[in-house]
Design a protein around this motif. Sequence first.
Motif, PDB file in Angstrom:
ATOM      1  N   GLY A   1       0.812  -1.203   0.000  1.00  0.00           N
ATOM      2  CA  GLY A   1       0.000   0.000   0.000  1.00  0.00           C
ATOM      3  C   GLY A   1       0.846   1.253   0.000  1.00  0.00           C
ATOM      4  N   HIS A   2       2.101   1.113   0.455  1.00  0.00           N
ATOM      5  CA  HIS A   2       3.034   2.237   0.457  1.00  0.00           C
ATOM      6  C   HIS A   2       3.882   2.228  -0.808  1.00  0.00           C
ATOM      7  CE1 HIS A   2       2.129   3.566   4.506  1.00  0.00           C
ATOM      8  NE2 HIS A   2       2.312   2.350   4.979  1.00  0.00           N
ATOM      9  N   THR A   3       4.307   3.410  -1.219  1.00  0.00           N
ATOM     10  CA  THR A   3       5.133   3.536  -2.417  1.00  0.00           C
ATOM     11  C   THR A   3       6.583   3.895  -2.107  1.00  0.00           C
ATOM     12  OG1 THR A   3       4.474   5.869  -2.647  1.00  0.00           O
ATOM     13  CG2 THR A   3       3.148   4.223  -3.802  1.00  0.00           C
ATOM     14  N   HIS A   4       6.870   4.181  -0.842  1.00  0.00           N
ATOM     15  CA  HIS A   4       8.239   4.472  -0.420  1.00  0.00           C
ATOM     16  C   HIS A   4       8.543   3.662   0.847  1.00  0.00           C
ATOM     17  CE1 HIS A   4       7.405   7.849  -3.100  1.00  0.00           C
ATOM     18  NE2 HIS A   4       8.706   8.087  -3.153  1.00  0.00           N
ATOM     19  N   LYS A   5       9.734   3.839   1.379  1.00  0.00           N
ATOM     20  CA  LYS A   5      10.172   3.041   2.523  1.00  0.00           C
ATOM     21  C   LYS A   5       9.314   3.297   3.757  1.00  0.00           C
ATOM     22  CE  LYS A   5      13.688   6.330   4.210  1.00  0.00           C
ATOM     23  NZ  LYS A   5      15.111   6.506   4.521  1.00  0.00           N
ATOM     24  N   ILE A   6       9.232   2.273   4.606  1.00  0.00           N
ATOM     25  CA  ILE A   6       8.515   2.376   5.871  1.00  0.00           C
ATOM     26  C   ILE A   6       9.412   3.107   6.872  1.00  0.00           C
ATOM     27  CG2 ILE A   6       7.345   1.113   7.713  1.00  0.00           C
ATOM     28  CD1 ILE A   6       6.013   0.709   5.046  1.00  0.00           C
ATOM     29  N   THR A   7       8.855   4.082   7.571  1.00  0.00           N
ATOM     30  CA  THR A   7       9.636   4.868   8.535  1.00  0.00           C
ATOM     31  C   THR A   7       9.250   4.600   9.984  1.00  0.00           C
ATOM     32  OG1 THR A   7       8.054   6.684   8.224  1.00  0.00           O
ATOM     33  CG2 THR A   7      10.077   6.724   6.894  1.00  0.00           C
ATOM     34  N   ALA A   8       8.089   3.976  10.211  1.00  0.00           N
ATOM     35  CA  ALA A   8       7.656   3.658  11.578  1.00  0.00           C
ATOM     36  C   ALA A   8       6.556   2.610  11.513  1.00  0.00           C
ATOM     37  CB  ALA A   8       7.150   4.909  12.305  1.00  0.00           C
ATOM     38  N   ILE A   9       6.475   1.799  12.559  1.00  0.00           N
ATOM     39  CA  ILE A   9       5.443   0.773  12.637  1.00  0.00           C
ATOM     40  C   ILE A   9       5.089   0.555  14.092  1.00  0.00           C
ATOM     41  CG2 ILE A   9       7.152  -1.078  12.658  1.00  0.00           C
ATOM     42  CD1 ILE A   9       5.133  -2.813  11.117  1.00  0.00           C
ATOM     43  N   ALA A  10       3.814   0.289  14.362  1.00  0.00           N
ATOM     44  CA  ALA A  10       3.375   0.104  15.747  1.00  0.00           C
ATOM     45  C   ALA A  10       2.140  -0.777  15.781  1.00  0.00           C
ATOM     46  CB  ALA A  10       3.070   1.453  16.405  1.00  0.00           C
ATOM     47  N   PRO A  11       2.042  -1.677  16.781  1.00  0.00           N
ATOM     48  CA  PRO A  11       0.813  -2.456  16.946  1.00  0.00           C
ATOM     49  C   PRO A  11      -0.269  -1.587  17.564  1.00  0.00           C
ATOM     50  CG  PRO A  11       2.364  -2.992  18.689  1.00  0.00           C
ATOM     51  CD  PRO A  11       3.063  -2.026  17.771  1.00  0.00           C
TER      52      PRO A  11
ATOM     53  N   ALA B   1      -7.731  -7.469  23.696  1.00  0.00           N
ATOM     54  CA  ALA B   1      -6.788  -8.047  22.732  1.00  0.00           C
ATOM     55  C   ALA B   1      -6.934  -9.550  22.610  1.00  0.00           C
ATOM     56  CB  ALA B   1      -5.355  -7.695  23.141  1.00  0.00           C
ATOM     57  N   SER B   2      -7.835 -10.165  23.407  1.00  0.00           N
ATOM     58  CA  SER B   2      -8.017 -11.600  23.323  1.00  0.00           C
ATOM     59  C   SER B   2      -8.692 -12.004  22.026  1.00  0.00           C
ATOM     60  CB  SER B   2      -8.848 -12.101  24.517  1.00  0.00           C
ATOM     61  OG  SER B   2     -10.135 -11.490  24.512  1.00  0.00           O
ATOM     62  N   GLU B   3      -9.424 -11.091  21.411  1.00  0.00           N
ATOM     63  CA  GLU B   3     -10.068 -11.373  20.141  1.00  0.00           C
ATOM     64  C   GLU B   3      -9.097 -11.090  19.001  1.00  0.00           C
ATOM     65  OE1 GLU B   3     -13.840  -9.544  19.607  1.00  0.00           O
ATOM     66  OE2 GLU B   3     -14.392  -9.719  21.724  1.00  0.00           O
ATOM     67  N   GLU B   4      -8.848 -12.114  18.226  1.00  0.00           N
ATOM     68  CA  GLU B   4      -7.843 -12.005  17.168  1.00  0.00           C
ATOM     69  C   GLU B   4      -8.178 -10.913  16.168  1.00  0.00           C
ATOM     70  OE1 GLU B   4      -5.371 -15.058  14.269  1.00  0.00           O
ATOM     71  OE2 GLU B   4      -7.319 -15.618  15.072  1.00  0.00           O
ATOM     72  N   LYS B   5      -9.474 -10.693  15.917  1.00  0.00           N
ATOM     73  CA  LYS B   5      -9.881  -9.726  14.906  1.00  0.00           C
ATOM     74  C   LYS B   5      -9.504  -8.298  15.291  1.00  0.00           C
ATOM     75  CE  LYS B   5     -14.564  -9.120  16.794  1.00  0.00           C
ATOM     76  NZ  LYS B   5     -16.002  -9.233  16.507  1.00  0.00           N
ATOM     77  N   ASN B   6      -9.173  -8.061  16.564  1.00  0.00           N
ATOM     78  CA  ASN B   6      -8.856  -6.715  17.026  1.00  0.00           C
ATOM     79  C   ASN B   6      -7.372  -6.373  16.907  1.00  0.00           C
ATOM     80  OD1 ASN B   6     -11.497  -6.004  17.713  1.00  0.00           O
ATOM     81  ND2 ASN B   6     -11.328  -7.025  19.683  1.00  0.00           N
ATOM     82  N   HIS B   7      -6.573  -7.278  16.379  1.00  0.00           N
ATOM     83  CA  HIS B   7      -5.147  -7.006  16.225  1.00  0.00           C
ATOM     84  C   HIS B   7      -4.911  -6.189  14.958  1.00  0.00           C
ATOM     85  CE1 HIS B   7      -3.598  -9.313  19.567  1.00  0.00           C
ATOM     86  NE2 HIS B   7      -4.378 -10.317  19.234  1.00  0.00           N
ATOM     87  N   LEU B   8      -4.425  -4.974  15.152  1.00  0.00           N
ATOM     88  CA  LEU B   8      -4.150  -4.064  14.047  1.00  0.00           C
ATOM     89  C   LEU B   8      -2.704  -3.602  14.123  1.00  0.00           C
ATOM     90  CD1 LEU B   8      -7.326  -1.808  14.498  1.00  0.00           C
ATOM     91  CD2 LEU B   8      -7.115  -3.762  12.943  1.00  0.00           C
ATOM     92  N   ILE B   9      -2.176  -3.119  13.015  1.00  0.00           N
ATOM     93  CA  ILE B   9      -0.866  -2.470  13.017  1.00  0.00           C
ATOM     94  C   ILE B   9      -0.954  -1.182  12.212  1.00  0.00           C
ATOM     95  CG2 ILE B   9       0.576  -4.499  13.391  1.00  0.00           C
ATOM     96  CD1 ILE B   9       1.077  -4.582  10.388  1.00  0.00           C
ATOM     97  N   LEU B  10      -0.133  -0.213  12.626  1.00  0.00           N
ATOM     98  CA  LEU B  10      -0.008   1.060  11.936  1.00  0.00           C
ATOM     99  C   LEU B  10       1.342   1.109  11.243  1.00  0.00           C
ATOM    100  CD1 LEU B  10      -1.166   3.301  14.899  1.00  0.00           C
ATOM    101  CD2 LEU B  10      -2.443   3.053  12.772  1.00  0.00           C
ATOM    102  N   THR B  11       1.371   1.624  10.021  1.00  0.00           N
ATOM    103  CA  THR B  11       2.637   1.814   9.318  1.00  0.00           C
ATOM    104  C   THR B  11       2.695   3.219   8.739  1.00  0.00           C
ATOM    105  OG1 THR B  11       1.714   0.870   7.277  1.00  0.00           O
ATOM    106  CG2 THR B  11       2.922  -0.626   8.739  1.00  0.00           C
ATOM    107  N   ALA B  12       3.850   3.863   8.890  1.00  0.00           N
ATOM    108  CA  ALA B  12       4.092   5.179   8.303  1.00  0.00           C
ATOM    109  C   ALA B  12       5.184   5.048   7.262  1.00  0.00           C
ATOM    110  CB  ALA B  12       4.504   6.180   9.373  1.00  0.00           C
ATOM    111  N   SER B  13       5.128   5.908   6.252  1.00  0.00           N
ATOM    112  CA  SER B  13       6.057   5.782   5.143  1.00  0.00           C
ATOM    113  C   SER B  13       6.584   7.139   4.710  1.00  0.00           C
ATOM    114  CB  SER B  13       5.359   5.088   3.964  1.00  0.00           C
ATOM    115  OG  SER B  13       6.126   5.163   2.783  1.00  0.00           O
ATOM    116  N   ALA B  14       7.696   7.091   3.966  1.00  0.00           N
ATOM    117  CA  ALA B  14       8.251   8.310   3.372  1.00  0.00           C
ATOM    118  C   ALA B  14       7.360   8.861   2.267  1.00  0.00           C
ATOM    119  CB  ALA B  14       9.651   8.031   2.831  1.00  0.00           C
ATOM    120  N   ASP B  15       6.326   8.117   1.886  1.00  0.00           N
ATOM    121  CA  ASP B  15       5.363   8.648   0.912  1.00  0.00           C
ATOM    122  C   ASP B  15       4.337   9.561   1.578  1.00  0.00           C
ATOM    123  OD1 ASP B  15       3.664   6.948   2.276  1.00  0.00           O
ATOM    124  OD2 ASP B  15       3.458   5.499   0.657  1.00  0.00           O
TER     125      ASP B  15
END
Length: 457
Positions: free
Chosen positions: A82-92, A98-112
């Motif tokens: 989904g990103h077009t440049h390098k990833i600069t940060a990531i966080a859960p 959090a016991s429900e698997e469907k609630n696990h998300l991650i955030l990603t930031a990019s140089a784009d």
Amino acid sequence: MLRWLIGGGREPQGLAEKSSVQTIGEDQIQNPYTELLVLKGHQDIVRFLVQIDDCRFASAGDDGVVFLWNAQTGEKLFELRGHTHKITAIAPFSSPDASEEKNHLILTASADRTVIIWDCTSGRQVQKVSCFHSTVKCLTVLQRLDVWLSGGSDLCVWNRKLDLLCKTSHLTDAGISALVELPKNCVAAAVGKELSELIAAVDGSEGWNVLEVKRLVDHQDNILSLVSVNDLTFVTGSHVGELIVWDALDWTKQVTECNFWDSSVHPDVQPEIKLSQSPNETSVQHLTSDEECVFAAVGKGIYVYNLQMKRVIACQRAAHDSSVLHIEKLPNRQLISCSEDGSVRIWDLREKQQMPAEPVPTGFFNMWGFGRANRQANQAAKKVQENTPMYFLELVGDLIGHSSAVQMFLYFGELGLATCSADHLIILWKDGERESRLRSLTLFQKLAQNGDLQLRF
């Protein structure tokens, strides 16, 4: 011997020439990681690993792609594009439940100049934000408020639906390079060599607001690392080797160490000051902590700084042949460090045997009535020495598998260790004895199910 399970027969190339300061032989009795899985998929430097749950993790780097992996099997679960440049940060970013698997998300930031939120169960992109004026350098989730912060030229507060709650841009031009969560909904932000205390809160009917409570200019150079020790303490480290211990409630300095990386672990020995020390050799690249100590990666060395004693209790000044990029403490009093030299090393923190104190010399001082004072001073010093445990770091494992700088790692307990590198690879280091037992057990169960297992008496 190490066993290559995927991509076998590969001999590491391009590693830095090994020094003779710290070495360990092939017979590494205390190193359990004798098998490894090589995970391929990335096409550029892999800089980030983030744990999703007990068995899954995500990887990201300069190719702009995020992969989700199974830490037990090494299986590639999803490839997130989904990103077009390098990833600069990531966080859960998991929900409070959090016991429900469907609630696990991650955030990603990019140089784009975008941030994407991903669903770890489906591997789908939930939402994408493209309103940033510059690259987002850091992401921090405030679990108690169920919001997340993005730091760059601006500081923004977002909710789970990626609604912008508030934004502040009154910081310096340097931009925010690191964020850490503190008590009472406070955040410490590293902005160049300055440290800002920010509060994100609901401001009556006007909604959310970010207030800068304090701005401190105590470091002499850029702040590279931040770590929260507990609800009362956090620690910062700078490019020129400064380490400052802060009170997390009133933001007063508890300890300032400018040359802790060059001081002796013995309190009665004067530190050797090297005026020609280069910044790269003293840069505090990474900090981690427990309730008792701060563990610092400084230049090529690793240091254990005791917060109560306010001094270094153990160190390895030449832990690696190049800069140490990441360090973590394991539950069994061991440390793991990785370096630009391509190696991953395991260290055992051990207590030294105390030597008896030397007696006070007699003669001249006794003639002038100084004997008693000296005896009292010696007794006090002896008491301090007896009550102050001394430690050392012993190299017990040397994991050589990557052919370039190892950026960071994740520890998964009995499932092993995951490392990422500039060689585009991820390696899962496995406990060889445990894996052998699991294979034997699996074979035994298959034979029993097929009726091929005959018991003979």
